[in-house]
Motif scaffolding. Structure first.
Motif, PDB file in Angstrom:
ATOM      1  N   UNK A  24       0.811  -1.226   0.000  1.00  0.00           N
ATOM      2  CA  UNK A  24       0.000   0.000   0.000  1.00  0.00           C
ATOM      3  C   UNK A  24       0.843   1.274   0.000  1.00  0.00           C
ATOM      4  N   UNK A  25       2.144   1.159  -0.183  1.00  0.00           N
ATOM      5  CA  UNK A  25       3.022   2.344  -0.120  1.00  0.00           C
ATOM      6  C   UNK A  25       2.556   3.428  -1.090  1.00  0.00           C
ATOM      7  N   UNK A  26       2.612   4.639  -0.645  1.00  0.00           N
ATOM      8  CA  UNK A  26       2.178   5.854  -1.363  1.00  0.00           C
ATOM      9  C   UNK A  26       0.652   5.985  -1.498  1.00  0.00           C
ATOM     10  N   UNK A  27      -0.096   4.944  -1.187  1.00  0.00           N
ATOM     11  CA  UNK A  27      -1.549   5.005  -1.360  1.00  0.00           C
ATOM     12  C   UNK A  27      -2.230   5.421  -0.053  1.00  0.00           C
ATOM     13  N   UNK A  47       8.580   2.039   3.703  1.00  0.00           N
ATOM     14  CA  UNK A  47       9.276   3.094   4.443  1.00  0.00           C
ATOM     15  C   UNK A  47       8.764   3.143   5.877  1.00  0.00           C
ATOM     16  N   UNK A  48       9.703   3.279   6.818  1.00  0.00           N
ATOM     17  CA  UNK A  48       9.358   3.215   8.236  1.00  0.00           C
ATOM     18  C   UNK A  48       8.333   4.278   8.619  1.00  0.00           C
ATOM     19  N   UNK A  52       4.600   3.527  10.101  1.00  0.00           N
ATOM     20  CA  UNK A  52       4.187   3.917  11.452  1.00  0.00           C
ATOM     21  C   UNK A  52       2.929   4.793  11.391  1.00  0.00           C
ATOM     22  N   UNK A  53       2.903   5.738  10.458  1.00  0.00           N
ATOM     23  CA  UNK A  53       1.734   6.621  10.347  1.00  0.00           C
ATOM     24  C   UNK A  53       0.474   5.828  10.027  1.00  0.00           C
ATOM     25  N   UNK A  54       0.596   4.895   9.102  1.00  0.00           N
ATOM     26  CA  UNK A  54      -0.578   4.107   8.714  1.00  0.00           C
ATOM     27  C   UNK A  54      -0.998   3.165   9.850  1.00  0.00           C
ATOM     28  N   UNK A  55      -0.019   2.583  10.528  1.00  0.00           N
ATOM     29  CA  UNK A  55      -0.332   1.721  11.669  1.00  0.00           C
ATOM     30  C   UNK A  55      -1.154   2.501  12.704  1.00  0.00           C
ATOM     31  N   UNK A  77      11.167   1.915  15.783  1.00  0.00           N
ATOM     32  CA  UNK A  77       9.822   2.471  15.562  1.00  0.00           C
ATOM     33  C   UNK A  77       8.801   1.408  15.160  1.00  0.00           C
ATOM     34  N   UNK A  78       9.263   0.325  14.569  1.00  0.00           N
ATOM     35  CA  UNK A  78       8.307  -0.685  14.080  1.00  0.00           C
ATOM     36  C   UNK A  78       8.250  -1.947  14.959  1.00  0.00           C
ATOM     37  N   UNK A  79       9.240  -2.103  15.834  1.00  0.00           N
ATOM     38  CA  UNK A  79       9.272  -3.349  16.632  1.00  0.00           C
ATOM     39  C   UNK A  79       8.022  -3.612  17.463  1.00  0.00           C
TER      40      UNK A  79
END
Ligand SMILES: *Cc1c(COP(=O)(O)O)cnc(C)c1O
Length: 221
Positions: A24-27, A47-48, A52-55, A77-79
């Motif tokens: 879903x990157x960029x979408x 991209x991290x 993170x923003x989408x999460x 940041x993702x762990x």
């Protein structure tokens, strides 16, 4: 065709044993939600910051995969939430993931990314480097990462014979590594290969996970 229909069409083409990672990157969020409402919850980002923003914005039952090059200083940041990291391309990175996972009392699933393409720019390990990592005593001590298999990206080309040979090579590496290091480990069973332009070839070559973006969401800007 809308996103939900494109996704459904893809699902019908792909054998049920092959997992689709919807890239879903960029979408935007809305586009992701169209797939989510079709009752599908496995998404990949490269991209991290975007991951993170989408999460943070999206429902918590989404299974998030990190598929792009990961810098060691951003692992933290993702762990807390990442389900699978496809792009482990150095021993150093694996050790950092282990350390961060331990802090969060997690065991994080990872794939080792192999360099199989002709292009110089694509990240990844060679068979020899991987062999060395897996043999090391240091690797034995990493209890907070679990290696689930291998990932690779084929050369970006129209030459389907070349793509096929690269996927076949990755599959053969997977078999060798499984035999040598993971023969009694059920969990070493994933082979992440195939994107929009080559997932059909990847399916022929034994992929277990395809990472598909533009076929579902349309072209990126
Ligand atoms: C962007 C990306 C994909 C998906 O690419 P599409 O051609 O849009 O399907 C797959 N894997 C990785 C590592 C990517 O960065």
């Amino acid at each position: 065709m809308g996103i939900a229909e494109k996704f459904k069409k893809l699902q019908q083409e792909v054998p049920p044993t092959v997992k689709i990672v919807a890239v879903s990157k960029t979408h935007p969020i809305d586009s992701i939600m169209q797939v989510y409402y079709s009752d599908y919850k496995v998404f990949g980002e490269s991209k991290v910051q975007e991951l993170v923003e989408k999460y943070e914005e999206l429902p918590t039952d989404i299974e998030w995969h990190m598929i792009g090059h990961l810098q060691s200083n951003k692992v933290k940041y993702i762990t807390p939430f990442v389900s699978l990291i496809h792009s482990v391309d150095s021993f150093k990175l694996l050790k950092v993931i282990n350390k961060q996972a331990k802090k969060h009392k997690r065991v994080i699933d990872c794939l080792l990314q192999f360099h199989i393409a002709k292009e110089q720019t694509k990240y990844g390990l060679s068979f020899e480097e991987t062999d060395e990592i897996l043999q090391s005593e240091e690797f034995e001590m990493l209890h907070n990462v679990r290696i689930r298999g291998l990932m690779g990206m084929a050369t970006f080309t129209e030459d389907t014979a070349l793509i096929r040979s690269e996927f076949e090579y990755l599959n053969s590496c997977h078999k060798l590594i499984k035999g040598k290091f993971f023969s009694d480990k059920e969990f070493f069973n994933e082979l992440s290969m195939g994107m929009s332009n080559d997932y059909k070839i990847a399916i022929d070559c034994g992929t277990t996970m395809i990472r598909v973006g533009s076929t579902i969401f349309g072209e990126r800007e």
